[in-house]
Design a protein around this motif. Sequence first.
Motif, PDB file in Angstrom:
ATOM      1  N   ILE A   5       0.843  -1.202   0.000  1.00  0.00           N
ATOM      2  CA  ILE A   5       0.000   0.000   0.000  1.00  0.00           C
ATOM      3  C   ILE A   5       0.875   1.247   0.000  1.00  0.00           C
ATOM      4  O   ILE A   5       0.608   2.203  -0.740  1.00  0.00           O
ATOM      5  CB  ILE A   5      -0.957  -0.020   1.206  1.00  0.00           C
ATOM      6  CG1 ILE A   5      -1.976  -1.140   1.043  1.00  0.00           C
ATOM      7  CG2 ILE A   5      -1.662   1.323   1.357  1.00  0.00           C
ATOM      8  CD1 ILE A   5      -2.843  -1.371   2.259  1.00  0.00           C
ATOM      9  N   LYS A   6       1.932   1.257   0.810  1.00  0.00           N
ATOM     10  CA  LYS A   6       2.842   2.401   0.849  1.00  0.00           C
ATOM     11  C   LYS A   6       3.516   2.619  -0.499  1.00  0.00           C
ATOM     12  O   LYS A   6       3.647   3.751  -0.963  1.00  0.00           O
ATOM     13  CB  LYS A   6       3.891   2.206   1.937  1.00  0.00           C
ATOM     14  CG  LYS A   6       3.358   2.360   3.333  1.00  0.00           C
ATOM     15  CD  LYS A   6       4.470   2.183   4.358  1.00  0.00           C
ATOM     16  CE  LYS A   6       3.935   2.300   5.769  1.00  0.00           C
ATOM     17  NZ  LYS A   6       5.000   2.101   6.770  1.00  0.00           N
ATOM     18  N   THR A   7       3.946   1.537  -1.135  1.00  0.00           N
ATOM     19  CA  THR A   7       4.583   1.644  -2.449  1.00  0.00           C
ATOM     20  C   THR A   7       3.609   2.187  -3.486  1.00  0.00           C
ATOM     21  O   THR A   7       3.964   3.039  -4.301  1.00  0.00           O
ATOM     22  CB  THR A   7       5.102   0.265  -2.891  1.00  0.00           C
ATOM     23  OG1 THR A   7       5.982  -0.237  -1.893  1.00  0.00           O
ATOM     24  CG2 THR A   7       5.843   0.359  -4.208  1.00  0.00           C
ATOM     25  N   THR A   8       2.380   1.719  -3.438  1.00  0.00           N
ATOM     26  CA  THR A   8       1.366   2.190  -4.386  1.00  0.00           C
ATOM     27  C   THR A   8       1.091   3.674  -4.194  1.00  0.00           C
ATOM     28  O   THR A   8       0.980   4.423  -5.171  1.00  0.00           O
ATOM     29  CB  THR A   8       0.066   1.391  -4.203  1.00  0.00           C
ATOM     30  OG1 THR A   8       0.346   0.008  -4.368  1.00  0.00           O
ATOM     31  CG2 THR A   8      -0.979   1.816  -5.217  1.00  0.00           C
ATOM     32  N   ILE A   9       1.001   4.117  -2.954  1.00  0.00           N
ATOM     33  CA  ILE A   9       0.757   5.536  -2.681  1.00  0.00           C
ATOM     34  C   ILE A   9       1.932   6.388  -3.142  1.00  0.00           C
ATOM     35  O   ILE A   9       1.750   7.456  -3.728  1.00  0.00           O
ATOM     36  CB  ILE A   9       0.461   5.748  -1.182  1.00  0.00           C
ATOM     37  CG1 ILE A   9      -0.902   5.153  -0.845  1.00  0.00           C
ATOM     38  CG2 ILE A   9       0.502   7.225  -0.826  1.00  0.00           C
ATOM     39  CD1 ILE A   9      -1.243   5.166   0.623  1.00  0.00           C
ATOM     40  N   GLN A  10       3.154   5.916  -2.935  1.00  0.00           N
ATOM     41  CA  GLN A  10       4.331   6.668  -3.368  1.00  0.00           C
ATOM     42  C   GLN A  10       4.407   6.750  -4.884  1.00  0.00           C
ATOM     43  O   GLN A  10       4.787   7.784  -5.436  1.00  0.00           O
ATOM     44  CB  GLN A  10       5.598   6.017  -2.818  1.00  0.00           C
ATOM     45  CG  GLN A  10       5.772   6.228  -1.339  1.00  0.00           C
ATOM     46  CD  GLN A  10       6.964   5.461  -0.785  1.00  0.00           C
ATOM     47  OE1 GLN A  10       7.556   4.661  -1.484  1.00  0.00           O
ATOM     48  NE2 GLN A  10       7.287   5.711   0.470  1.00  0.00           N
ATOM     49  N   ASN A  11       4.040   5.687  -5.580  1.00  0.00           N
ATOM     50  CA  ASN A  11       4.109   5.679  -7.043  1.00  0.00           C
ATOM     51  C   ASN A  11       2.988   6.491  -7.675  1.00  0.00           C
ATOM     52  O   ASN A  11       3.153   7.022  -8.771  1.00  0.00           O
ATOM     53  CB  ASN A  11       4.060   4.242  -7.570  1.00  0.00           C
ATOM     54  CG  ASN A  11       5.312   3.472  -7.245  1.00  0.00           C
ATOM     55  OD1 ASN A  11       6.358   4.058  -6.954  1.00  0.00           O
ATOM     56  ND2 ASN A  11       5.222   2.161  -7.281  1.00  0.00           N
ATOM     57  N   HIS A  13       1.481   9.231  -6.343  1.00  0.00           N
ATOM     58  CA  HIS A  13       1.287  10.458  -5.564  1.00  0.00           C
ATOM     59  C   HIS A  13       0.680  11.582  -6.405  1.00  0.00           C
ATOM     60  O   HIS A  13      -0.215  12.291  -5.950  1.00  0.00           O
ATOM     61  CB  HIS A  13       2.615  10.915  -4.968  1.00  0.00           C
ATOM     62  CG  HIS A  13       2.494  12.109  -4.097  1.00  0.00           C
ATOM     63  ND1 HIS A  13       1.842  12.072  -2.884  1.00  0.00           N
ATOM     64  CD2 HIS A  13       2.907  13.398  -4.259  1.00  0.00           C
ATOM     65  CE1 HIS A  13       1.874  13.275  -2.337  1.00  0.00           C
ATOM     66  NE2 HIS A  13       2.515  14.091  -3.147  1.00  0.00           N
ATOM     67  N   LEU A  16      -2.936  10.784  -7.214  1.00  0.00           N
ATOM     68  CA  LEU A  16      -3.754  10.711  -6.010  1.00  0.00           C
ATOM     69  C   LEU A  16      -4.392  12.069  -5.707  1.00  0.00           C
ATOM     70  O   LEU A  16      -5.571  12.150  -5.361  1.00  0.00           O
ATOM     71  CB  LEU A  16      -2.900  10.246  -4.838  1.00  0.00           C
ATOM     72  CG  LEU A  16      -3.615   9.735  -3.604  1.00  0.00           C
ATOM     73  CD1 LEU A  16      -4.465   8.521  -3.954  1.00  0.00           C
ATOM     74  CD2 LEU A  16      -2.607   9.369  -2.533  1.00  0.00           C
TER      75      LEU A  16
END
Length: 40
Positions: A5-11, A13, A16
Motif C-alpha cells: 500500500i505504501k509503495t502504491t501511494i508513493q508511485n 502520488h 492521487l
Amino acid sequence: MIAQIKTTIQNAHSTLLQDAIGAASLMVMLVAALHLPGLL
C-alpha cells in the motif's frame, strides 16, 4: 500488505491528488443537484 500500500501511494502520488480533487468536485455537484429543486 502495508508495504504494498505504501509503495502504491508513493508511485501514484501525483494522480492521487487529482483523484481527490475529482472526488471532491463530484460531491459538490451532488450536493448542488440535491439542493436545486428546493431553490426553484
